[in-house]
Every structure is written in structure tokens, then in C-alpha cells.
Design an enzyme around this catalytic site. Structure first.
Site, PDB file in Angstrom:
ATOM      1  N   ARG A  13      22.013 -12.661  35.499  1.00 24.17           N
ATOM      2  CA  ARG A  13      23.184 -12.148  34.786  1.00 24.17           C
ATOM      3  C   ARG A  13      24.334 -12.104  35.775  1.00 24.17           C
ATOM      4  O   ARG A  13      24.142 -11.766  36.958  1.00 24.17           O
ATOM      5  CB  ARG A  13      22.944 -10.742  34.215  1.00 24.17           C
ATOM      6  CG  ARG A  13      21.924 -10.680  33.082  1.00 24.17           C
ATOM      7  CD  ARG A  13      22.397 -11.406  31.831  1.00 24.17           C
ATOM      8  NE  ARG A  13      21.469 -11.276  30.719  1.00 24.17           N
ATOM      9  CZ  ARG A  13      20.460 -12.095  30.477  1.00 24.17           C
ATOM     10  NH1 ARG A  13      20.222 -13.096  31.321  1.00 24.17           N
ATOM     11  NH2 ARG A  13      19.682 -11.923  29.423  1.00 24.17           N
ATOM     12  N   GLU A  44      31.205 -14.209  27.980  1.00 25.32           N
ATOM     13  CA  GLU A  44      30.703 -15.425  27.355  1.00 25.32           C
ATOM     14  C   GLU A  44      31.028 -15.389  25.865  1.00 25.32           C
ATOM     15  O   GLU A  44      31.103 -14.324  25.271  1.00 25.32           O
ATOM     16  CB  GLU A  44      29.187 -15.540  27.562  1.00 25.32           C
ATOM     17  CG  GLU A  44      28.777 -15.645  29.011  1.00 25.32           C
ATOM     18  CD  GLU A  44      27.259 -15.796  29.199  1.00 25.32           C
ATOM     19  OE1 GLU A  44      26.544 -15.882  28.168  1.00 25.32           O
ATOM     20  OE2 GLU A  44      26.798 -15.826  30.354  1.00 25.32           O
ATOM     21  N   HIS A 103      25.060 -20.992  30.066  1.00 24.45           N
ATOM     22  CA  HIS A 103      23.950 -20.079  29.745  1.00 24.45           C
ATOM     23  C   HIS A 103      22.860 -20.799  28.950  1.00 24.45           C
ATOM     24  O   HIS A 103      22.503 -20.409  27.839  1.00 24.45           O
ATOM     25  CB  HIS A 103      24.443 -18.855  28.973  1.00 24.45           C
ATOM     26  CG  HIS A 103      23.538 -17.664  29.161  1.00 24.45           C
ATOM     27  ND1 HIS A 103      23.964 -16.371  28.986  1.00 24.45           N
ATOM     28  CD2 HIS A 103      22.219 -17.578  29.497  1.00 24.45           C
ATOM     29  CE1 HIS A 103      22.959 -15.529  29.209  1.00 24.45           C
ATOM     30  NE2 HIS A 103      21.880 -16.252  29.512  1.00 24.45           N
TER      31      HIS A 103
END
Length: 322
Positions: free
Chosen positions: A232, A261, A281
Site C-alpha cells: 500500500r 486511486e 494496482h
């Protein structure tokens, strides 16, 4: 169901588990509470795809019919206290016994892509050039694993298969597991960052781990070293990675996660750097991983509907209504 960017969930075999429920799927992303409140009006069960949307008190307060949030993995994006106050049960399988092999595989793909300059060389060849730089061999190099857990242990084994010297850092139990598996523990935090040719982060984002990788840690890394983050973004001190790369320590980075995001329009400073490989991601974004994850998520919905909820994060909500 929010944030199904690729309109994929309805194509999964697991989707059949929702037969008998009225399902609405939203394929775009918004953080606008007014828009979300309008979209989710009348919703009783909300399915989330990881942390793509923050579910805070201002939204929860406007969804009086919501009684369940079902998702998988950690939940730093959900205001659990607000959910509890308003009688919303949160269910999330933390999959302690099932590592995300998809994330581990992507991590290793980023290591290879960065050390062998694969994106840069592929782009150069498309532009008409041939062999624009030298890569780095992994064999014999030191792979540092920060947090030897479900995913970190799998990545460590990939490193061992490439004849790398695997070194772990983290909590005492984490390092003990690494040693038991035949790897070694770093003698100190300073040595971990100073000697790692590749340092890969595999920490959960919790209050205790937010910003745990500091500018001072990164400044100790070698100019030839690679930092990989498929964990993360929040585990790195804000702004520290960009500043460290500008200073040349480490010399390379590979990143799959970002503070905000989705990143669209090229609006992130790391995207402007030639020594960084960025992916959107993708760690858990494979069909096989989604089948596994959404099977669990939909099982939680059906268990709640049957009156026997599972994987409860705030069971006191269920206790109040039983």
C-alpha cells in the site's frame, strides 16, 4: 457493487452465487458523496472491490437501508465506528491462510522488469532503437523482504529460486518465520536498507504501519538498488519515495499502489521518471484471483441473508439485532 472498472464481476463463475438477489453494478469511479448516496439509495448490501472507494460517516448516514458491507482483505477505507453506530455489519475475509499468489507474481514481474529495464527497452525498440542500456542480473544479489507474511514468504521463495540471498525484516515473529524457512534475518533495520539490492514491501496498511518506511530508510539504500511496493502506498512516508529517487538512493523503484486511486491522466509524479516502473494496482487483478475473492465476498452476502453472518468485523451490530 462499486468500481467494477472492467465490468468483469458479472462474467465470473462466482457471480452465480448472487442468483435471487437484485444486483446493481457501477463500472466507473466517484468519490462524490452526493453521487454515491444517490446511486446507493435503497441499497441493503454493498459489495466493495478492495479500497477503491472510501466509505465514511457522511455516506453511511445517508444510506438508512444499508445493513451489510461485504468485501475481502483489510478495511482502512471503511469507517467501522460509523458503520457500528448506524447498524451496518461489515464482513471481510482476511484470507489469513491463502496468500495472493497473483500479487506475489506481479511483484516478481516488477522486479524482473525493473532490473532488466524491460519497459524502457520495449519502448525504445518500438521507437526504432536497439539496446539502450545494461540491465542487472539477480543471481547472487540480496533480496530484502519487509514483513515475511503470506505474500512476502512467496516472493522470498521466488528470490531463492533465482539464487538470491534472501533477507527479512519486520516484527520478531516475522523474522523468525523467515529463518525457519531457511532465509536469514537482517541484523538491523539500517543493515536491511543498506545492503538490499532489491527491497520489497509486504506490509498491511494499519495505523502502526502508516509511514513506517521513512526518508531516512530510503536514503540508506544503494544507488543501484530497487524498491518495490505492491503493498500500500501509505506504508511509505508521504513524498519520501519521490524525494529519494531524485536524490539517487534508491536508484530504481517499481510501484503498483498509490495514495489516491485510480491515477488517471498521467497525474502522478512517479510517472514522469524513467527509473520507475508503474502499474495500475494490478496485484490482485487476475481472473483466478477474482474468482477466489468474489466467491468469498458473495458467500458473506448469502450467509448474512440466511441469518448466520461470517467473517464479521463488528459483530456487536449482529449481537444487537439477534
Amino acid at each position: 457493487m462499486l468500481d467494477d472498472y472492467l465490468d468483469t464481476v458479472a462474467t465470473l463463475d462466482a457471480f452465480a452465487k448472487l442468483d435471487g438477489h437484485e444486483v446493481r453494478v457501477f463500472t466507473d469511479h466517484t468519490d462524490d458523496v452526493d453521487v454515491l448516496a444517490e446511486r446507493l439509495a435503497g441499497t441493503e448490501a454493498l459489495v466493495l472491490i478492495r479500497e477503491r472507494t472510501r466509505i465514511g460517516a457522511p455516506l453511511i448516514e445517508r444510506l438508512p437501508e444499508l445493513v451489510l458491507i461485504s468485501q475481502r482483505s483489510a478495511y482502512p477505507h471503511i469507517d467501522i465506528e460509523a458503520c457500528t453506530r448506524h447498524g451496518v455489519l461489515v464482513c471481510s475475509n482476511l484470507h489469513a491462510g491463502s496468500p495472493s499468489y497473483a500479487t506475489a507474481e506481479l511483484t516478481w514481474g516488477l522486479v524482473l522488469a525493473s532490473m532488466r529495464r524491460i519497459p524502457q527497452e520495449a519502448a525504445a525498440m518500438k521507437a526504432g532503437r536497439w539496446q539502450t542500456g545494461l540491465g542487472t542480473t539477480l543471481r547472487g544479489k540480496t533480496l530484502g523482504i519487509y514483513s515475511y507474511g503470506r505474500i512476502g514468504s512467496v516472493v522470498a521463495n521466488y528470490g531463492a529460486a533465482f539464487s538470491m540471498d534472501v533477507m527479512a525484516w519486520g516484527r520478531e515473529g516475522s523474522m523468525a518465520r523467515a529463518v525457519a524457512d531457511g532465509h536469514r534475518a537482517a541484523p538491523s533495520r539500517e543493515a536491511f536498507f543498506e545492503t538490499g539490492d532489491v527491497v520489497s514491501l509486504h506490509l498491511r496498511l494499519l495505523d502502526a504501519t502508516r509511514g513506517v518506511v521513512t526518508a531516512a530508510d530510503l536514503a540508506r539504500m544503494q544507488p543501484s538498488a530497487l524498491l518495490v511496493n505492491t503493498s500500500r502506498a501509505g506504508v511509505i512516508e508521504p513524498g519520501a519515495l519521490e524525494a529519494a529517487l531524485a536524490a539517487g538512493r534508491p536508484g530504481l523503484a517499481a510501484v503498483d499502489v498509490y495514495d489516491v486511486e485510480p491515477v488517471v491522466g498521467g497525474a502522478h509524479p512517479l510517472l514522469a521518471l524513467d527509473n520507475v516502473v508503474c502499474t495500475p494496482h494490478l496485484g490482485y487483478v487476475t481472473r483466478e484471483e477474482w474468482e477466489l475473492q468474489f466467491s468469498d465476498i458473495f458467500d458473506q452476502v448469502n450467509a448474512f441473508a440466511a441469518g448466520a453472518p461470517i467473517h464479521m468485523v463488528n459483530p456487536e451490530v449482529h449481537d444487537r439485532v439477534r
